[in-house]
Design an enzyme around this catalytic site. Structure first.
Site, PDB file in Angstrom:
ATOM      1  CG  ASP A  90      -0.293  -0.179   2.545  1.00  0.00           C
ATOM      2  OD1 ASP A  90       0.897  -0.235   2.660  1.00  0.00           O
ATOM      3  OD2 ASP A  90      -1.056   0.064   3.499  1.00  0.00           O
ATOM      4  CB  SER A  91       4.664   1.616  -0.198  1.00  0.00           C
ATOM      5  OG  SER A  91       4.726   0.449  -0.462  1.00  0.00           O
ATOM      6  CG  ASP A 108       0.666  -4.065   2.174  1.00  0.00           C
ATOM      7  OD1 ASP A 108       0.604  -5.143   2.741  1.00  0.00           O
ATOM      8  OD2 ASP A 108       1.058  -3.054   1.969  1.00  0.00           O
ATOM      9  CE  LYS A 127       2.859  -6.115   3.999  1.00  0.00           C
ATOM     10  NZ  LYS A 127       2.597  -4.815   4.975  1.00  0.00           N
ATOM     11  CD  GLU A 178       0.318  -1.510   8.149  1.00  0.00           C
ATOM     12  OE1 GLU A 178      -0.014  -0.829   9.223  1.00  0.00           O
ATOM     13  OE2 GLU A 178       0.839  -1.158   7.020  1.00  0.00           O
ATOM     14  CD  GLU A 233       7.712  -0.110   8.183  1.00  0.00           C
ATOM     15  OE1 GLU A 233       7.997   0.869   7.697  1.00  0.00           O
ATOM     16  OE2 GLU A 233       6.772  -0.896   7.664  1.00  0.00           O
TER      17      GLU A 233
END
Length: 302
Positions: A61-62, A100, A130, A132, A199
């Site tokens: 999602d970056s 993501d 993925k 978070e 991270e």
């Protein structure tokens, strides 16, 4: 009896290395061989990374910041992620393709998480998704894993939590915070995560988590003792247009190369040295057109 039969795993098209799977990543951890991972957002970047032998490609999602110009990752949508993941899928033959789940696609409920994970697999061809978050996300990881979709977890500095964290800050500096992150990692592994991204945490903590887990850890700003490393494509090549964090190493300056090429292109067009005759198409010899006349210049007078 199955209509598809069984395929010999050793029989693959010529020139195509064995596809990376969750089992492959686990084998790399057990053998002590580092796992290579990189973000990819489109066909060209994914093809280059896959051909270079990168083990895991993450449609992160970056892309919100690296590709779409947003200030953070929160604005990116499911449609954005699906669009870019499809492009990456078309280019990827060997690497494990992870996508993501964007902010808002899994925080509300387990059902939302499962629905959107299924979309990533069915509509974009993801090999894994993925998400978070720590132990609070274990129920999501367990449900998606039960649906036969591999899940990569992500703890420590979680960019989707930027508002709660008050910025992008290193996590796990105190003993309490460090032990909480260790507990998170163990809970996520127990829930079925195939790997965990660490991270923005101290290298000593990352080393401890890596040693305690059976599944691989993928570090980004977490030191050298993780089982693998991941970076953002645009950071690797100097294309992020931002002050890079200390953990980023720029391996090539693609921005400088592109600027040079753009300046040369502009100059060539301005000086009419591009295109040359050999870069142009010509009529057959038996086709005649009227000769080109130079246009008359208009003269303005008062």
């Amino acid at each position: 009896m199955s209509l598809t039969g069984f395929r010999d795993a050793a029989v693959r098209p010529l020139g195509v290395a064995s596809a990376v799977t969750p089992a492959s990543l686990l084998a790399l951890k057990r053998s002590g061989a580092p796992i290579t991972a990189l973000t990819a957002y489109d066909y060209p970047t994914a093809r280059l990374a896959d051909e270079a032998g990168i083990d895991m490609l993450l449609v992160g999602d970056s892309l919100a910041m690296a590709v779409l110009g947003h200030e953070d990752t929160l604005a990116v949508t499911m449609d954005d992620m699906l669009h870019h993941a499809r492009a990456v899928r078309r280019a990827t033959q060997r690497a494990l393709l992870v996508v993501d789940l964007p902010y808002g696609s899994y925080q509300i409920s387990v059902e939302d998480t499962l629905r959107n994970s299924l979309r990533m697999v069915k509509e974009a061809g993801a090999n894994a998704v993925k998400l978070e978050g720590g132990a609070a996300m274990a129920s999501r990881v367990r449900a998606v894993s039960a649906a036969e979709i591999p899940v990569v977890a992500h703890i420590g500095l979680t960019p989707q939590s930027v508002n709660r964290m008050g910025g992008y800050r290193v996590q796990g500096r105190s003993e309490i915070e460090a032990m909480t992150l260790l507990d998170d990692a163990l809970a996520l592994e127990d829930a079925g995560a195939i790997a965990i991204v660490l991270e923005g945490i101290p290298r000593e903590l990352a080393a401890l988590i890596t040693a305690r887990l059976h599944v691989p850890t993928i570090g980004i700003g977490a030191g050298p003792k993780c089982d693998g490393q991941i970076l953002v494509w645009h950071d690797v090549f100097g294309l992020s247009f931002r002050n890079a964090p200390k953990f980023v190493r720029q391996f090539e300056d693609a921005a400088a190369l592109m600027r040079k090429g753009l300046e040369e292109y502009r100059t060539a067009v301005s000086e009419r040295t591009f295109p040359r005759d050999e870069e142009s198409y010509h009529l057959p010899a038996n086709v005649n057109l009227p000769e080109t006349e130079e246009p008359e210049l208009s003269v303005w007078s008062e």
